[in-house]
Design a protein around this motif. Sequence first.
Motif, PDB file in Angstrom:
ATOM      1  N   LEU A  27      17.773  16.676  19.529  1.00  0.00           N
ATOM      2  CA  LEU A  27      17.063  15.415  19.697  1.00  0.00           C
ATOM      3  C   LEU A  27      15.549  15.633  19.700  1.00  0.00           C
ATOM      4  CD1 LEU A  27      19.300  13.742  22.436  1.00  0.00           C
ATOM      5  CD2 LEU A  27      19.219  13.209  20.000  1.00  0.00           C
ATOM      6  N   ASP A  28      15.099  16.813  20.139  1.00  0.00           N
ATOM      7  CA  ASP A  28      13.659  17.109  20.191  1.00  0.00           C
ATOM      8  C   ASP A  28      13.067  17.393  18.815  1.00  0.00           C
ATOM      9  OD1 ASP A  28      13.375  16.760  22.889  1.00  0.00           O
ATOM     10  OD2 ASP A  28      13.787  18.856  23.387  1.00  0.00           O
ATOM     11  N   LEU A  29      13.908  17.680  17.826  1.00  0.00           N
ATOM     12  CA  LEU A  29      13.393  18.043  16.504  1.00  0.00           C
ATOM     13  C   LEU A  29      12.541  16.939  15.900  1.00  0.00           C
ATOM     14  CD1 LEU A  29      16.398  19.874  14.773  1.00  0.00           C
ATOM     15  CD2 LEU A  29      14.470  20.851  16.007  1.00  0.00           C
ATOM     16  N   GLU A  30      12.810  15.694  16.282  1.00  0.00           N
ATOM     17  CA  GLU A  30      12.056  14.563  15.737  1.00  0.00           C
ATOM     18  C   GLU A  30      10.614  14.587  16.214  1.00  0.00           C
ATOM     19  OE1 GLU A  30      11.030  11.380  13.602  1.00  0.00           O
ATOM     20  OE2 GLU A  30      13.055  12.220  13.536  1.00  0.00           O
ATOM     21  N   SER A  31      10.379  15.058  17.435  1.00  0.00           N
ATOM     22  CA  SER A  31       9.039  15.008  18.025  1.00  0.00           C
ATOM     23  C   SER A  31       8.254  16.307  17.860  1.00  0.00           C
ATOM     24  CB  SER A  31       9.141  14.672  19.520  1.00  0.00           C
ATOM     25  OG  SER A  31       9.929  15.627  20.195  1.00  0.00           O
ATOM     26  N   VAL A  32       8.876  17.325  17.277  1.00  0.00           N
ATOM     27  CA  VAL A  32       8.204  18.619  17.076  1.00  0.00           C
ATOM     28  C   VAL A  32       7.885  18.772  15.595  1.00  0.00           C
ATOM     29  CG1 VAL A  32       8.376  21.111  17.383  1.00  0.00           C
ATOM     30  CG2 VAL A  32       9.508  19.586  18.997  1.00  0.00           C
ATOM     31  N   THR A  33       6.677  19.228  15.285  1.00  0.00           N
ATOM     32  CA  THR A  33       6.262  19.395  13.893  1.00  0.00           C
ATOM     33  C   THR A  33       6.215  20.876  13.528  1.00  0.00           C
ATOM     34  OG1 THR A  33       3.905  19.442  14.454  1.00  0.00           O
ATOM     35  CG2 THR A  33       4.895  17.283  14.032  1.00  0.00           C
ATOM     36  N   VAL A  34       6.061  21.139  12.240  1.00  0.00           N
ATOM     37  CA  VAL A  34       6.068  22.521  11.751  1.00  0.00           C
ATOM     38  C   VAL A  34       4.903  23.328  12.329  1.00  0.00           C
ATOM     39  CG1 VAL A  34       7.329  22.068   9.612  1.00  0.00           C
ATOM     40  CG2 VAL A  34       4.847  21.739   9.660  1.00  0.00           C
ATOM     41  N   GLU A  35       3.780  22.660  12.656  1.00  0.00           N
ATOM     42  CA  GLU A  35       2.654  23.401  13.232  1.00  0.00           C
ATOM     43  C   GLU A  35       3.000  23.975  14.601  1.00  0.00           C
ATOM     44  OE1 GLU A  35       0.507  19.614  12.035  1.00  0.00           O
ATOM     45  OE2 GLU A  35       2.519  20.299  11.581  1.00  0.00           O
ATOM     46  N   ASP A  36       3.961  23.339  15.294  1.00  0.00           N
ATOM     47  CA  ASP A  36       4.315  23.799  16.637  1.00  0.00           C
ATOM     48  C   ASP A  36       5.048  25.133  16.625  1.00  0.00           C
ATOM     49  OD1 ASP A  36       3.252  21.592  18.074  1.00  0.00           O
ATOM     50  OD2 ASP A  36       4.956  20.381  17.449  1.00  0.00           O
ATOM     51  N   ILE A  37       5.698  25.468  15.528  1.00  0.00           N
ATOM     52  CA  ILE A  37       6.507  26.685  15.504  1.00  0.00           C
ATOM     53  C   ILE A  37       6.099  27.664  14.410  1.00  0.00           C
ATOM     54  CG2 ILE A  37       8.494  25.398  16.404  1.00  0.00           C
ATOM     55  CD1 ILE A  37       9.711  25.648  13.563  1.00  0.00           C
ATOM     56  N   GLU A  66       1.417  19.632   6.611  1.00  0.00           N
ATOM     57  CA  GLU A  66       1.303  19.623   8.068  1.00  0.00           C
ATOM     58  C   GLU A  66       1.786  18.277   8.616  1.00  0.00           C
ATOM     59  OE1 GLU A  66      -2.614  19.616   9.687  1.00  0.00           O
ATOM     60  OE2 GLU A  66      -3.456  18.508   8.000  1.00  0.00           O
ATOM     61  N   GLY A  67       2.305  18.297   9.836  1.00  0.00           N
ATOM     62  CA  GLY A  67       2.792  17.067  10.442  1.00  0.00           C
ATOM     63  C   GLY A  67       4.246  16.754  10.150  1.00  0.00           C
ATOM     64  N   THR A  68       4.891  17.571   9.298  1.00  0.00           N
ATOM     65  CA  THR A  68       6.300  17.334   8.989  1.00  0.00           C
ATOM     66  C   THR A  68       7.152  17.650  10.208  1.00  0.00           C
ATOM     67  OG1 THR A  68       5.904  17.992   6.681  1.00  0.00           O
ATOM     68  CG2 THR A  68       8.196  17.898   7.414  1.00  0.00           C
ATOM     69  N   SER A  69       8.008  16.720  10.604  1.00  0.00           N
ATOM     70  CA  SER A  69       8.874  16.951  11.768  1.00  0.00           C
ATOM     71  C   SER A  69       9.939  17.986  11.417  1.00  0.00           C
ATOM     72  CB  SER A  69       9.538  15.649  12.210  1.00  0.00           C
ATOM     73  OG  SER A  69      10.393  15.149  11.204  1.00  0.00           O
ATOM     74  N   ILE A 116      16.117  19.308   6.686  1.00  0.00           N
ATOM     75  CA  ILE A 116      16.767  18.669   5.535  1.00  0.00           C
ATOM     76  C   ILE A 116      16.084  19.095   4.239  1.00  0.00           C
ATOM     77  CG2 ILE A 116      17.269  16.449   4.444  1.00  0.00           C
ATOM     78  CD1 ILE A 116      17.433  15.256   7.270  1.00  0.00           C
ATOM     79  N   ASN A 117      14.753  19.187   4.271  1.00  0.00           N
ATOM     80  CA  ASN A 117      14.021  19.599   3.068  1.00  0.00           C
ATOM     81  C   ASN A 117      14.393  21.017   2.643  1.00  0.00           C
ATOM     82  OD1 ASN A 117      12.722  17.147   3.028  1.00  0.00           O
ATOM     83  ND2 ASN A 117      10.839  17.891   3.979  1.00  0.00           N
ATOM     84  N   PHE A 118      14.507  21.931   3.629  1.00  0.00           N
ATOM     85  CA  PHE A 118      14.936  23.295   3.310  1.00  0.00           C
ATOM     86  C   PHE A 118      16.319  23.282   2.665  1.00  0.00           C
ATOM     87  CE2 PHE A 118      12.069  25.513   6.596  1.00  0.00           C
ATOM     88  CZ  PHE A 118      11.253  26.025   5.606  1.00  0.00           C
ATOM     89  N   GLN A 119      17.198  22.459   3.198  1.00  0.00           N
ATOM     90  CA  GLN A 119      18.561  22.392   2.661  1.00  0.00           C
ATOM     91  C   GLN A 119      18.559  21.845   1.239  1.00  0.00           C
ATOM     92  OE1 GLN A 119      21.195  19.658   4.697  1.00  0.00           O
ATOM     93  NE2 GLN A 119      22.958  20.952   4.300  1.00  0.00           N
ATOM     94  N   ASN A 120      17.800  20.776   1.009  1.00  0.00           N
ATOM     95  CA  ASN A 120      17.769  20.175  -0.326  1.00  0.00           C
ATOM     96  C   ASN A 120      17.120  21.092  -1.355  1.00  0.00           C
ATOM     97  OD1 ASN A 120      18.992  17.884   0.697  1.00  0.00           O
ATOM     98  ND2 ASN A 120      17.067  16.776   1.004  1.00  0.00           N
ATOM     99  N   ALA A 121      16.051  21.792  -0.942  1.00  0.00           N
ATOM    100  CA  ALA A 121      15.337  22.679  -1.863  1.00  0.00           C
ATOM    101  C   ALA A 121      15.979  24.057  -1.970  1.00  0.00           C
ATOM    102  CB  ALA A 121      13.878  22.824  -1.423  1.00  0.00           C
TER     103      ALA A 121
END
Length: 424
Positions: free
Chosen positions: A197-207, A283-286, A292-297
């Motif tokens: 549930l937290d994945l929506e509020s965390v962006t790629v810059e955080d990790i 940047e800013g991508t949740s 999902i993008n990794f899976q599709n690509a």
Amino acid sequence: MDSFSDGWLITALIILILGSAFFSSSETGMVAINRYRLRHLARQGHRAAVRVESLLRRTDRLLSVILIGNNFVNNFAATVAAILAIRWLGDSGAAVAPVVITLVMLVFAEITPKTYAALKPERIAFPASVVLKPLQVLLAPLVWFVNGISMVFLKLAGAQTRNSDDDHLSPEELRTVVNEAGGLIPEKHQKMLLNILDLESVTVEDIMIPRNEMVGVDIDDDMDEIMSTLRASQHTRLPVYRSDPNNMLGLLHLRKLSRLLLKEDINKAELMQHTVEPYFVPEGTSLNRQLINFQNARRRIGIVVDEYGDVLGLVTLEDILEEIVGEFTTDLAATSQDIHPQEDGSHVIDGATHLREINRSLDWDLPTGGPRTLNGLILEYLQDIPDANISIRVGDYLIEILQVKDNMVKAAKVRHASNEPEAP
């Protein structure tokens, strides 16, 4: 003859009170029943659950049937009670009957059955549906008439009269359900669900791995230096760039180079043949979107860029998965190279360490709404580049700056206020 008719009236009154208790408990049981468990049982073919679910599809009609039945038996019971009171007490019985019947109805037809139905909704709703289902058909004309009049007044009051689909849970409501599941869900699984549930509020810059910590191959370096980097790498995929990470050429999969690395006459052209086109992430991508993008690509690693196209860092599929299942180690504080526990209960932490990693490793609650690293948190608090040996307090955490280099805090000692040594 009078005693015989009194017996019938008493019997009728008892039946009416039981009827009122039935309708009262049915109303509470139908409303209090767990809709998600009901839906699960209905999908498994539970007949009573299917019947109750059918009734609840039109809650307005169901409540109308219950209220019509309840008002009918209540009024009839009041009339019978008044007749009995007048027979037994004369004219004064007309004043006593309302008080007595109100107390009896409250205890036996309202409070008791409704409380039981709230505690055991399935025990009431399932058998009650056997009676309510045909009753709904029988009273359909009256229900239609009463609901029609009610809808007119609701529209005049400006109320929304269409049925709204409010059975869907919001993320926060779902979080509450998971938290309150208790022993129904193992603690580890519960934490994983909350992390999802937290994945929506965390962006790629955080990790992401920040740019200054990225390990990559500069194709302009000498071939010996490049080979040394490849052979010493602990990663299976490395970014390849020319002179500067902003000039990104691609990503190199070291497993595809396993045979090539054994050769002594390998050249840069052969390396570039095994380099795939870089995959860029804004940047800013949740994290849930990026997963999902990794899976599709069909990619496992992405280069995070800002709005100007400059490289900010690197994010991997494994980083996102660790946000769900946790680090792939048993003792994070003991294995992390950036967090070093001390004997006094404090921890010496690298300034570039992400606050989320610190919180996850030590079960702390450092603020993560602004800066993402410990260095950023300290600089934001001080609004200046500090000197060493300065101590600050951020919330419940005491931070002592140990080393400052290149305009950033390189190391700091942090302890929770509860671990602060007592003054002698």
